[in-house]
Design a protein around this motif. Structure first.
Motif, PDB file in Angstrom:
ATOM      1  N   VAL A 161     -18.089 -15.678   0.572  1.00  0.00           N
ATOM      2  CA  VAL A 161     -17.129 -14.818  -0.121  1.00  0.00           C
ATOM      3  C   VAL A 161     -16.982 -13.469   0.585  1.00  0.00           C
ATOM      4  O   VAL A 161     -15.884 -13.009   0.863  1.00  0.00           O
ATOM      5  CB  VAL A 161     -17.558 -14.574  -1.590  1.00  0.00           C
ATOM      6  CG1 VAL A 161     -16.560 -13.701  -2.314  1.00  0.00           C
ATOM      7  CG2 VAL A 161     -17.728 -15.882  -2.323  1.00  0.00           C
ATOM      8  N   THR A 162     -18.126 -12.837   0.868  1.00  0.00           N
ATOM      9  CA  THR A 162     -18.055 -11.462   1.360  1.00  0.00           C
ATOM     10  C   THR A 162     -17.955 -11.331   2.881  1.00  0.00           C
ATOM     11  O   THR A 162     -17.347 -10.397   3.379  1.00  0.00           O
ATOM     12  CB  THR A 162     -19.304 -10.677   0.920  1.00  0.00           C
ATOM     13  OG1 THR A 162     -20.453 -11.350   1.424  1.00  0.00           O
ATOM     14  CG2 THR A 162     -19.396 -10.616  -0.593  1.00  0.00           C
ATOM     15  N   ALA A 205     -12.274 -22.950  10.017  1.00  0.00           N
ATOM     16  CA  ALA A 205     -12.547 -22.242   8.759  1.00  0.00           C
ATOM     17  C   ALA A 205     -11.755 -22.799   7.591  1.00  0.00           C
ATOM     18  O   ALA A 205     -11.268 -22.058   6.753  1.00  0.00           O
ATOM     19  CB  ALA A 205     -12.241 -20.752   8.916  1.00  0.00           C
ATOM     20  N   CYS A 232     -23.388 -13.152  -4.784  1.00  0.00           N
ATOM     21  CA  CYS A 232     -23.117 -12.596  -3.467  1.00  0.00           C
ATOM     22  C   CYS A 232     -23.434 -13.623  -2.406  1.00  0.00           C
ATOM     23  O   CYS A 232     -24.606 -13.846  -2.076  1.00  0.00           O
ATOM     24  CB  CYS A 232     -23.989 -11.368  -3.223  1.00  0.00           C
ATOM     25  SG  CYS A 232     -23.654 -10.056  -4.383  1.00  0.00           S
ATOM     26  N   MET A 233     -22.424 -14.260  -1.918  1.00  0.00           N
ATOM     27  CA  MET A 233     -22.629 -15.264  -0.887  1.00  0.00           C
ATOM     28  C   MET A 233     -21.774 -14.926   0.323  1.00  0.00           C
ATOM     29  O   MET A 233     -20.656 -14.434   0.191  1.00  0.00           O
ATOM     30  CB  MET A 233     -22.238 -16.656  -1.410  1.00  0.00           C
ATOM     31  CG  MET A 233     -23.064 -17.095  -2.602  1.00  0.00           C
ATOM     32  SD  MET A 233     -24.792 -17.361  -2.146  1.00  0.00           S
ATOM     33  CE  MET A 233     -25.490 -17.780  -3.736  1.00  0.00           C
ATOM     34  N   LEU A 293     -15.229  -9.629  -6.078  1.00  0.00           N
ATOM     35  CA  LEU A 293     -16.692  -9.601  -6.122  1.00  0.00           C
ATOM     36  C   LEU A 293     -17.210  -8.188  -5.890  1.00  0.00           C
ATOM     37  O   LEU A 293     -18.059  -7.692  -6.621  1.00  0.00           O
ATOM     38  CB  LEU A 293     -17.265 -10.559  -5.085  1.00  0.00           C
ATOM     39  CG  LEU A 293     -18.772 -10.770  -5.154  1.00  0.00           C
ATOM     40  CD1 LEU A 293     -19.154 -11.458  -6.437  1.00  0.00           C
ATOM     41  CD2 LEU A 293     -19.236 -11.598  -3.965  1.00  0.00           C
ATOM     42  N   TRP A 331     -18.479 -22.902   1.164  1.00  0.00           N
ATOM     43  CA  TRP A 331     -17.110 -22.557   1.546  1.00  0.00           C
ATOM     44  C   TRP A 331     -16.109 -22.948   0.463  1.00  0.00           C
ATOM     45  O   TRP A 331     -15.114 -22.271   0.230  1.00  0.00           O
ATOM     46  CB  TRP A 331     -16.769 -23.236   2.867  1.00  0.00           C
ATOM     47  CG  TRP A 331     -15.603 -22.635   3.555  1.00  0.00           C
ATOM     48  CD1 TRP A 331     -14.341 -23.163   3.644  1.00  0.00           C
ATOM     49  CD2 TRP A 331     -15.553 -21.379   4.238  1.00  0.00           C
ATOM     50  NE1 TRP A 331     -13.515 -22.312   4.336  1.00  0.00           N
ATOM     51  CE2 TRP A 331     -14.234 -21.207   4.719  1.00  0.00           C
ATOM     52  CE3 TRP A 331     -16.486 -20.375   4.490  1.00  0.00           C
ATOM     53  CZ2 TRP A 331     -13.841 -20.089   5.446  1.00  0.00           C
ATOM     54  CZ3 TRP A 331     -16.085 -19.263   5.216  1.00  0.00           C
ATOM     55  CH2 TRP A 331     -14.775 -19.140   5.679  1.00  0.00           C
ATOM     56  N   PRO A 379     -17.013 -13.985   5.465  1.00  0.00           N
ATOM     57  CA  PRO A 379     -16.707 -15.359   5.881  1.00  0.00           C
ATOM     58  C   PRO A 379     -16.935 -15.622   7.366  1.00  0.00           C
ATOM     59  O   PRO A 379     -17.390 -16.701   7.741  1.00  0.00           O
ATOM     60  CB  PRO A 379     -15.237 -15.533   5.508  1.00  0.00           C
ATOM     61  CG  PRO A 379     -14.732 -14.207   5.102  1.00  0.00           C
ATOM     62  CD  PRO A 379     -15.866 -13.303   4.853  1.00  0.00           C
ATOM     63  N   ARG A 394     -16.009 -20.665  -3.286  1.00  0.00           N
ATOM     64  CA  ARG A 394     -15.806 -19.228  -3.275  1.00  0.00           C
ATOM     65  C   ARG A 394     -15.264 -18.675  -4.580  1.00  0.00           C
ATOM     66  O   ARG A 394     -15.642 -17.583  -5.015  1.00  0.00           O
ATOM     67  CB  ARG A 394     -14.896 -18.840  -2.109  1.00  0.00           C
ATOM     68  CG  ARG A 394     -15.623 -18.985  -0.772  1.00  0.00           C
ATOM     69  CD  ARG A 394     -14.753 -18.640   0.396  1.00  0.00           C
ATOM     70  NE  ARG A 394     -13.842 -19.713   0.717  1.00  0.00           N
ATOM     71  CZ  ARG A 394     -12.965 -19.653   1.716  1.00  0.00           C
ATOM     72  NH1 ARG A 394     -12.896 -18.583   2.472  1.00  0.00           N
ATOM     73  NH2 ARG A 394     -12.177 -20.669   1.950  1.00  0.00           N
ATOM     74  N   LYS A 452     -13.139 -11.909  -2.329  1.00  0.00           N
ATOM     75  CA  LYS A 452     -14.044 -10.912  -1.752  1.00  0.00           C
ATOM     76  C   LYS A 452     -13.880  -9.583  -2.472  1.00  0.00           C
ATOM     77  O   LYS A 452     -14.843  -8.929  -2.853  1.00  0.00           O
ATOM     78  CB  LYS A 452     -13.704 -10.772  -0.272  1.00  0.00           C
ATOM     79  CG  LYS A 452     -14.524  -9.748   0.443  1.00  0.00           C
ATOM     80  CD  LYS A 452     -14.254  -9.812   1.925  1.00  0.00           C
ATOM     81  CE  LYS A 452     -14.989  -8.690   2.610  1.00  0.00           C
ATOM     82  NZ  LYS A 452     -14.701  -8.669   4.039  1.00  0.00           N
TER      83      LYS A 452
END
Lengths: 147, 440
Positions: free
Chosen positions: B331-332, B387, B327-328, A101, B315, B334, B318, A98
């Motif tokens: 990733v950003t 998760a 940008c998914m 990115l 998932w 969760p 990542r 995260k």
């Protein structure tokens, strides 16, 4: 690629950038338009290679640093008893992904813009070259048929 | 929208029992069984392909018609024979599930290894001449257009057509399917044209034709144009302008909105879900000529389905997304990723219940579909709570069979339009059978 070849050759993916390098064939009777196309492609290839090689190296490096710092925080060593490299699981890595990115977002935006521009330009040039070649061939054909 | 596929024995995973059971129970559904199997096989093949390449390191999931299916699992060690080196040709399995399935970028990711192992197949190590071999062209174009994904998209459109409460018109059906297929090919080709350097850097997509230099960008664009223009023209002139407009809009949405947005904002997932939802709407409008509630409901079902499908898939990807700059949500955000997946699983239950209210199906539909909807919701809940990789995989695989089965059940529970006209049940007693009667 062999010396007698009259076409471009594409190679295996680069270790760092994952992009496949192309060796461009320079025909002896290359027209200015064709030269523009070839140079545009070479330049694009160089740009892409630079970007991705640097980017991927940074990713790997930062990943290593992240893993190292996390392992240290947990009190573990980089390599465990068996000598295997210690790793973090996906959930722990998620923080890194995260972060990475978002850190590189601006860089990617810039690259995207450049990439789209280059892609369109090159494809357009290819179209022009193809058109010119087709017209030339038609003219040649007509001349031959006439003869 | 049933396609017959040859069941090739490629020596991969066992077919889950439920499919065999399905096969026995309805042998007129054999075709559908093969279709399911094909879907599964397609995914598994990609798996295997991925694995063999992993000697090297799909997708999309086809939740959205125009998305690719991504491959998933990399834990299995499967030995494959090394494919003979042919200059250009590569086996077909691209991860492409029809538009229904979102493209799943398959990334065989190894969560456990710090440095991804990249054993490259022999194909990848050589220098290749960049000359187009005509013999390889069909294969190349198939991969460029993500033919499997296109096939799935066309089947969702066919499902939309089949569900429309009008007499079945074969010509119209074929034209609509062909038009949709061509439009999908065009959109997929442009998508690949836009994403060459990014595809090179992601495990799932690094063997695409443009990445490997098997075809020039110019040719890819020309191919896209030569599919897209006739496709949309076919839809507009041969079917109806509404369907044509939807097709054109969807191509635009996919290539000019979704594709760039993937690198800009997580909202791309929602846009992609719309892309996936449009084909069945197109099928419906092709049949009826108008955008009724039924069309929107079908679209809604497909829209909701995209989320558990894609979110579960993404998932595992990542790392590739992060490195590639995509940008998914996974990733950003969760937490959002899992919440949305669960939310939409539950929405599927709601939508299934609305179907009979809108007179599309009988009331047996929500009843029969409840078990599978509850099951996917349960898996969605597990994914939300746990998760982890295994719950995401379970959810993903469930979504693969859930959608075809849901559509199938929907079709069998379809309310015959005759029934609707003669309220006094001329066809009484026949709950589950859809009757397509051709009026003179």
């Amino acid at each position: 690629p062999p010396a007698h070849s009259r076409s471009d050759w594409i190679g295996p993916p680069d270790k760092h950038s994952n992009l496949r390098p192309v060796i461009f064939y320079v025909p002896p009777e290359e027209s200015p338009l064709e030269r523009r196309l070839r140079e545009a492609r070479q330049e694009a290839q160089a740009c892409d290679q630079r970007f991705w090689a640097r980017h991927n190296r940074a990713f790997c490096q930062e990943k290593e640093e992240f893993i190292y710092s996390r392992l240290k925080a947990k009190g573990l060593e980089m390599r465990d008893e068996t000598g295997q490299k210690a790793t973090l699981n996906a959930e722990e890595m998620a923080d890194f992904y995260k972060d990475f990115l978002s850190k590189n977002f601006r860089k990617h935006m810039q690259y995207n813009r450049d990439w789209y521009k280059r892609n369109f330009t090159i494809t357009f040039l290819m179209g022009q070259v193809a058109l010119v070649r087709a017209l030339r061939w038609l003219r040649w054909k007509k001349k031959n048929v006439g003869n | 929208g049933l396609f017959v596929w040859h069941l090739k024995n490629t020596g991969i995973r066992q077919i889950p029992c439920q499919f065999v059971h399905l096969c026995r129970v309805a042998n007129n559904r054999l075709i559908t069984f093969q279709y399911f199997n094909f879907l599964k096989r397609m995914y598994v093949t990609q798996y295997n392909k991925d694995l063999s390449q992993r000697a090297k390191p799909k997708s999309d999931s086809v939740a959205s018609p125009f998305r690719e299916l991504q491959q998933f699992d990399q834990e299995k060690k499967v030995i494959h024979k090394i494919r003979p080196i042919s200059p250009v040709h590569q086996p077909l399995p691209e991860t492409s599930s029809g538009n229904m399935l979102r493209e799943m970028k398959s990334a065989a990711e190894t969560e456990d290894s710090v440095t991804p192992v990249r054993a490259e197949s022999k194909d990848n190590r050589q220098w290749k001449e960049m000359k187009l071999q005509l013999g390889d062209l069909p294969g190349i174009l198939a991969r460029l257009s993500k033919i499997k994904l296109t096939a799935l998209v066309v089947s969702t459109a066919s499902a939309g057509f089949a569900m429309a409460p009008v007499p079945f018109d074969l010509t119209c059906f074929l034209l609509a399917s062909l038009g949709t297929g061509l439009a999908s090919c065009a959109a997929n080709s442009i998508n690949q044209f836009f994403e060459v350097p990014f595809d090179s850097n992601m495990n799932r997509t690094k063997n695409r034709p443009l990445v490997r230099g098997q075809i020039s960008p110019l040719l890819a664009v020309c191919f896209a144009a030569s599919c897209g223009v006739p496709g949309i023209a076919l839809l507009t002139l041969g079917v109806n302008p509404l369907t044509g407009a939807l097709g054109a809009f969807n191509i635009f949405l996919y290539t000019c909105c979704y594709t760039p947005m993937k690198r800009m904002s997580i909202a791309n997932t929602w846009v992609g879900a719309v892309v996936g939802a449009i084909p069945p709407v197109m099928g419906w409008t092709a049949a009826t000529g108008s955008l009724d509630a039924g069309a929107l409901l079908l679209g809604g079902i497909l829209y909701s389905w995209q989320f558990p499908h894609f979110n579960a898939l993404s998932w595992s990807l990542r790392e590739d997304y992060s490195r590639g700059g995509y940008c998914m949500m996974s990733v950003t955000h969760p937490g959002l990723c899992r919440r949305v997946a669960l939310r939409h699983c539950l929405a599927l239950i709601g939508l299934s219940t609305v179907a009979p209210v809108l007179d599309i199906t009988t009331w047996t539909f929500p009843v029969i579909s409840l078990p599978i909807n509850l099951y996917i919701s349960y898996l969605g809940f597990r994914f939300y709570r746990d998760a982890d990789r295994s719950s995401s995989r379970k959810l993903f695989f469930c979504s693969l069979w859930h959608l075809p089965m849901l559509l199938l059940v929907m079709f069998t529970c379809k309310k015959s339009f005759l029934e609707k006209e003669d309220k006094g049940d001329l066809l009484g007693g026949n709950h589950g059978r859809a009757m397509e009667i051709r009026l003179p």
